[in-house]
Write a protein that holds these residues in place. Structure first.
Motif, PDB file in Angstrom:
ATOM      1  N   TYR A 161       0.844  -1.205   0.000  1.00 15.06           N
ATOM      2  CA  TYR A 161       0.000   0.000   0.000  1.00 15.06           C
ATOM      3  C   TYR A 161       0.881   1.257   0.000  1.00 15.06           C
ATOM      4  O   TYR A 161       0.593   2.231  -0.700  1.00 15.06           O
ATOM      5  CB  TYR A 161      -0.912   0.006   1.216  1.00 15.06           C
ATOM      6  CG  TYR A 161      -2.120  -0.888   1.072  1.00 15.06           C
ATOM      7  CD1 TYR A 161      -3.327  -0.391   0.598  1.00 15.06           C
ATOM      8  CD2 TYR A 161      -2.058  -2.234   1.410  1.00 15.06           C
ATOM      9  CE1 TYR A 161      -4.444  -1.207   0.472  1.00 15.06           C
ATOM     10  CE2 TYR A 161      -3.157  -3.062   1.281  1.00 15.06           C
ATOM     11  CZ  TYR A 161      -4.350  -2.546   0.808  1.00 15.06           C
ATOM     12  OH  TYR A 161      -5.445  -3.364   0.671  1.00 15.06           O
ATOM     13  N   ILE A 162       1.937   1.227   0.786  1.00 10.39           N
ATOM     14  CA  ILE A 162       2.848   2.376   0.823  1.00 10.39           C
ATOM     15  C   ILE A 162       3.562   2.521  -0.516  1.00 10.39           C
ATOM     16  O   ILE A 162       3.679   3.623  -1.068  1.00 10.39           O
ATOM     17  CB  ILE A 162       3.844   2.215   1.982  1.00 10.39           C
ATOM     18  CG1 ILE A 162       3.096   2.297   3.322  1.00 10.39           C
ATOM     19  CG2 ILE A 162       4.938   3.279   1.913  1.00 10.39           C
ATOM     20  CD1 ILE A 162       3.943   1.938   4.530  1.00 10.39           C
ATOM     21  N   ALA A 163       4.020   1.401  -1.085  1.00  6.56           N
ATOM     22  CA  ALA A 163       4.685   1.450  -2.384  1.00  6.56           C
ATOM     23  C   ALA A 163       3.754   1.935  -3.482  1.00  6.56           C
ATOM     24  O   ALA A 163       4.185   2.575  -4.445  1.00  6.56           O
ATOM     25  CB  ALA A 163       5.236   0.065  -2.737  1.00  6.56           C
ATOM     26  N   ALA A 164       2.448   1.638  -3.333  1.00  8.12           N
ATOM     27  CA  ALA A 164       1.467   2.052  -4.338  1.00  8.12           C
ATOM     28  C   ALA A 164       1.020   3.493  -4.164  1.00  8.12           C
ATOM     29  O   ALA A 164       0.156   3.965  -4.908  1.00  8.12           O
ATOM     30  CB  ALA A 164       0.259   1.117  -4.288  1.00  8.12           C
ATOM     31  N   GLY A 165       1.596   4.196  -3.195  1.00  4.78           N
ATOM     32  CA  GLY A 165       1.349   5.616  -3.078  1.00  4.78           C
ATOM     33  C   GLY A 165       0.161   6.013  -2.241  1.00  4.78           C
ATOM     34  O   GLY A 165      -0.384   7.107  -2.418  1.00  4.78           O
ATOM     35  N   PHE A 166      -0.246   5.169  -1.301  1.00  4.62           N
ATOM     36  CA  PHE A 166      -1.379   5.500  -0.445  1.00  4.62           C
ATOM     37  C   PHE A 166      -0.894   5.969   0.919  1.00  4.62           C
ATOM     38  O   PHE A 166      -0.003   5.363   1.519  1.00  4.62           O
ATOM     39  CB  PHE A 166      -2.305   4.287  -0.280  1.00  4.62           C
ATOM     40  CG  PHE A 166      -3.013   3.919  -1.544  1.00  4.62           C
ATOM     41  CD1 PHE A 166      -4.197   4.539  -1.901  1.00  4.62           C
ATOM     42  CD2 PHE A 166      -2.472   2.981  -2.403  1.00  4.62           C
ATOM     43  CE1 PHE A 166      -4.836   4.222  -3.093  1.00  4.62           C
ATOM     44  CE2 PHE A 166      -3.091   2.656  -3.597  1.00  4.62           C
ATOM     45  CZ  PHE A 166      -4.274   3.281  -3.937  1.00  4.62           C
ATOM     46  N   ALA A 167      -1.496   7.048   1.399  1.00  3.30           N
ATOM     47  CA  ALA A 167      -1.231   7.500   2.754  1.00  3.30           C
ATOM     48  C   ALA A 167      -1.968   6.581   3.727  1.00  3.30           C
ATOM     49  O   ALA A 167      -3.097   6.150   3.458  1.00  3.30           O
ATOM     50  CB  ALA A 167      -1.707   8.940   2.934  1.00  3.30           C
ATOM     51  N   LEU A 168      -1.348   6.292   4.850  1.00  3.23           N
ATOM     52  CA  LEU A 168      -1.965   5.363   5.794  1.00  3.23           C
ATOM     53  C   LEU A 168      -3.297   5.885   6.325  1.00  3.23           C
ATOM     54  O   LEU A 168      -4.185   5.097   6.644  1.00  3.23           O
ATOM     55  CB  LEU A 168      -1.009   5.073   6.951  1.00  3.23           C
ATOM     56  CG  LEU A 168       0.234   4.251   6.598  1.00  3.23           C
ATOM     57  CD1 LEU A 168       1.087   4.033   7.847  1.00  3.23           C
ATOM     58  CD2 LEU A 168      -0.138   2.911   5.970  1.00  3.23           C
ATOM     59  N   ASN A 169      -3.455   7.201   6.426  1.00  2.00           N
ATOM     60  CA  ASN A 169      -4.725   7.699   6.966  1.00  2.00           C
ATOM     61  C   ASN A 169      -5.842   7.683   5.930  1.00  2.00           C
ATOM     62  O   ASN A 169      -6.980   7.988   6.249  1.00  2.00           O
ATOM     63  CB  ASN A 169      -4.562   9.097   7.572  1.00  2.00           C
ATOM     64  CG  ASN A 169      -4.435  10.192   6.535  1.00  2.00           C
ATOM     65  OD1 ASN A 169      -3.891   9.988   5.450  1.00  2.00           O
ATOM     66  ND2 ASN A 169      -4.934  11.374   6.874  1.00  2.00           N
ATOM     67  N   GLU A 170      -5.524   7.318   4.666  1.00  2.00           N
ATOM     68  CA  GLU A 170      -6.563   7.087   3.658  1.00  2.00           C
ATOM     69  C   GLU A 170      -7.214   5.726   3.822  1.00  2.00           C
ATOM     70  O   GLU A 170      -8.280   5.479   3.267  1.00  2.00           O
ATOM     71  CB  GLU A 170      -5.961   7.142   2.256  1.00  2.00           C
ATOM     72  CG  GLU A 170      -5.471   8.466   1.771  1.00  2.00           C
ATOM     73  CD  GLU A 170      -4.977   8.348   0.346  1.00  2.00           C
ATOM     74  OE1 GLU A 170      -5.743   8.700  -0.564  1.00  2.00           O
ATOM     75  OE2 GLU A 170      -3.829   7.885   0.152  1.00  2.00           O
ATOM     76  N   LEU A 171      -6.554   4.846   4.537  1.00  2.00           N
ATOM     77  CA  LEU A 171      -6.983   3.449   4.632  1.00  2.00           C
ATOM     78  C   LEU A 171      -7.730   3.262   5.941  1.00  2.00           C
ATOM     79  O   LEU A 171      -7.164   2.851   6.943  1.00  2.00           O
ATOM     80  CB  LEU A 171      -5.758   2.534   4.550  1.00  2.00           C
ATOM     81  CG  LEU A 171      -4.807   2.822   3.380  1.00  2.00           C
ATOM     82  CD1 LEU A 171      -3.584   1.929   3.447  1.00  2.00           C
ATOM     83  CD2 LEU A 171      -5.516   2.674   2.046  1.00  2.00           C
ATOM     84  N   ASP A 172      -9.017   3.583   5.937  1.00  2.00           N
ATOM     85  CA  ASP A 172      -9.755   3.606   7.197  1.00  2.00           C
ATOM     86  C   ASP A 172     -10.955   2.665   7.216  1.00  2.00           C
ATOM     87  O   ASP A 172     -11.709   2.656   8.183  1.00  2.00           O
ATOM     88  CB  ASP A 172     -10.212   5.038   7.516  1.00  2.00           C
ATOM     89  CG  ASP A 172     -11.158   5.596   6.463  1.00  2.00           C
ATOM     90  OD1 ASP A 172     -11.181   5.071   5.336  1.00  2.00           O
ATOM     91  OD2 ASP A 172     -11.868   6.567   6.770  1.00  2.00           O
ATOM     92  N   LYS A 173     -11.145   1.842   6.162  1.00  2.00           N
ATOM     93  CA  LYS A 173     -12.245   0.874   6.144  1.00  2.00           C
ATOM     94  C   LYS A 173     -11.673  -0.487   5.740  1.00  2.00           C
ATOM     95  O   LYS A 173     -11.258  -0.688   4.600  1.00  2.00           O
ATOM     96  CB  LYS A 173     -13.335   1.318   5.165  1.00  2.00           C
ATOM     97  CG  LYS A 173     -14.059   2.591   5.592  1.00  2.00           C
ATOM     98  CD  LYS A 173     -15.201   2.945   4.669  1.00  2.00           C
ATOM     99  CE  LYS A 173     -14.750   3.498   3.339  1.00  2.00           C
ATOM    100  NZ  LYS A 173     -14.138   4.847   3.463  1.00  2.00           N
ATOM    101  N   VAL A 174     -11.655  -1.417   6.700  1.00  2.00           N
ATOM    102  CA  VAL A 174     -11.061  -2.736   6.481  1.00  2.00           C
ATOM    103  C   VAL A 174     -12.121  -3.807   6.711  1.00  2.00           C
ATOM    104  O   VAL A 174     -12.716  -3.877   7.792  1.00  2.00           O
ATOM    105  CB  VAL A 174      -9.865  -2.977   7.429  1.00  2.00           C
ATOM    106  CG1 VAL A 174      -9.246  -4.341   7.160  1.00  2.00           C
ATOM    107  CG2 VAL A 174      -8.822  -1.869   7.272  1.00  2.00           C
TER     108      VAL A 174
END
Length: 452
Positions: free
Chosen positions: A98-111
């Motif tokens: 996810y980090i390599a694909a350019g996503f900020a960790l705070n964008e990932l809030d629904k799992v």
């Protein structure tokens, strides 16, 4: 300047060899075409493309049950044209992709977790802690997952245990701006409620159903939005419930284990009887995967959660093709990207860097400001003074003429509130990209309404 060729000559040259509806070219399927808005039809490069307003993008961030450098544990990201991100399973190591694909960790809030084998949620502790540190200050981490037959085997119990496991880490991080970053909203649903709605917001609907995976509590998911749908079954034996709830999905993704147990025994070091027993009690054989696809009739069928190895790949295709004759693609190795709209679907390999720079945290600037919450605590409150007194004086190790201004205490008493127009332009540009995308989507909807 040269004389122009005649219209007939130009047409003959430029359309030569191009079907243009005159014949079927090769064995490609209708609707399998590059979608508008992609920068390259051969590869996907992080941060080079926006998801189009009426499009869904699926990225396979982890694709194997056994973690290895080219394949992290299972995780599938679904991005929607409205700017929302949905994670289905979050296996060990997948967060690196996810980090390599350019996503900020705070964008990932629904799992959304299919079941509680660790290869399907092992990255959750990292996302919880470092996503909260890296800007998830104004919203909770939302986790969705099945109950267990007994309460101690449900998603809520797992999250509670994770929070207790992370007690030291969470308290240590409380010297940083946290806000809601340490809060988790657990949405545990009854695993028996087949077809039940897990999520229904902003035009996005997610349902679930049971999967036969040796123990009660394994589930599959279907996401529907804007006339598009994707199914991730999670792990399990082939089931009539899959056929029922996945029917007609645009993209149908299931796991599969190809039945080469004797060969795999030598390659993977697993005793043959253990491989045979694991498949027959937990997983979907290749023949069964193709059979289910023939019942579901998706626009594109994909398989993941499998070793992506030359010796097994061709056998997998042969077994799947026994029943399924439509479009098929592996959801492996890591980084496979699928773009989907109402007319076309296109699959590419994502080019994920080994040493990426992390994306800046993404914030909502509807109020025209960035609010940085005050840290809940300080070093003085959670650390005995003795160990701080042993810290070496910086004057001993900084060279002459160089001594940075140290930030040993939080610089304001309350929340730090920064008007957007007072932020450094580069900082605002980096932190507002997702917000800008959402504003563009809202404008798109307004333009559609005005045209009606």
């Amino acid at each position: 300047m040269s004389e122009s060729s005649s219209p007939d000559q130009i047409r003959a040259a430029l359309t030569g060899g191009v079907p243009m509806g005159r014949w079927r070219e090769g064995l490609m399927f209708d609707g399998i075409n590059p979608t508008p808005g992609i920068a390259s039809a051969s590869n996907w490069f992080p941060r080079t493309e926006e998801v189009q307003p009426d499009e869904m993008r699926i990225i396979f961030m982890g694709t194997a049950p056994f973690i290895r450098p080219g394949q992290m544990n299972t995780s599938i990201l679904v991005q929607l044209g409205n700017g929302e991100n949905f994670i289905f399973d979050f296996g060990e190591g997948a967060v690196a992709n996810y980090i390599a694909a350019g996503f900020a960790l705070n964008e990932l809030d629904k799992v959304f977790i299919t079941h509680l084998h660790v290869d399907h949620f092992g990255s959750l502790p990292y996302l919880y802690m470092f996503g909260g540190w890296a800007g998830r200050w104004h919203k909770k981490l939302r986790v969705f997952g099945p109950s267990g037959r007994d309460p101690e085997y449900g998603t809520a119990a797992m999250v509670d245990g994770m929070q207790r496991m992370l007690g030291w880490h969470r308290d240590a991080f409380s010297v940083f701006p946290v806000g809601q970053g340490h809060d988790i909203e657990v949405n545990e649903f009854d695993f028996r409620d087949n077809g039940g709605v897990v999520y229904d917001e902003n035009g996005v609907r997610v349902i679930h159903w049971q999967r036969s995976h040796a123990k009660d509590g394994a589930s599959g998911y279907r996401l529907d939005w804007n006339g598009l749908s994707v199914v991730w079954t999670g792990d399990g034996r082939p089931s009539r419930l899959d056929e029922q709830y996945a029917a007609g999905a645009d993209v149908y993704i299931t796991e599969t284990q190809t039945e080469l147990v004797a060969i795999s025994s030598g390659v993977q070091g697993v005793p043959p009887f253990l491989g045979r027993y694991t498949i027959d009690t937990h997983h979907t054989p290749g023949y069964a995967a193709g059979y289910l696809a023939s019942k579901v009739q998706p626009r594109l069928f994909m398989t993941t959660h499998m070793p992506f190895d030359p010796y097994v790949n061709e056998e997998t295709v042969a077994e799947i093709r026994h029943h399924w004759k439509g479009p098929f693609h592996f959801g492996a190795p890591d980084g496979i990207v699928v773009n989907v709209n109402a007319d076309d679907i296109w699959v590419r390999e994502g080019i994920l860097p080994d040493y990426p720079n992390s994306r800046a945290p993404q914030f909502d600037f509807d109020d025209g400001q960035l609010v940085v919450p005050h840290p809940p605590t300080s070093r003085e409150e959670i650390q005995e003074p003795f160990v701080r007194e042993q810290e070496i004086d910086p004057a001993e190790y900084y060279p002459e003429g160089y001594h940075p201004e140290l930030l040993r205490r939080w610089p304001v008493d309350g929340d730090l509130v920064i008007p957007a127009d007072q932020m450094p332009p580069a900082m605002f540009a980096g932190m507002s990209q997702s917000w800008q995308h959402r504003r563009a989507y809202e404008q798109h909807l307004a333009d559609l309404a005005a045209d009606e």
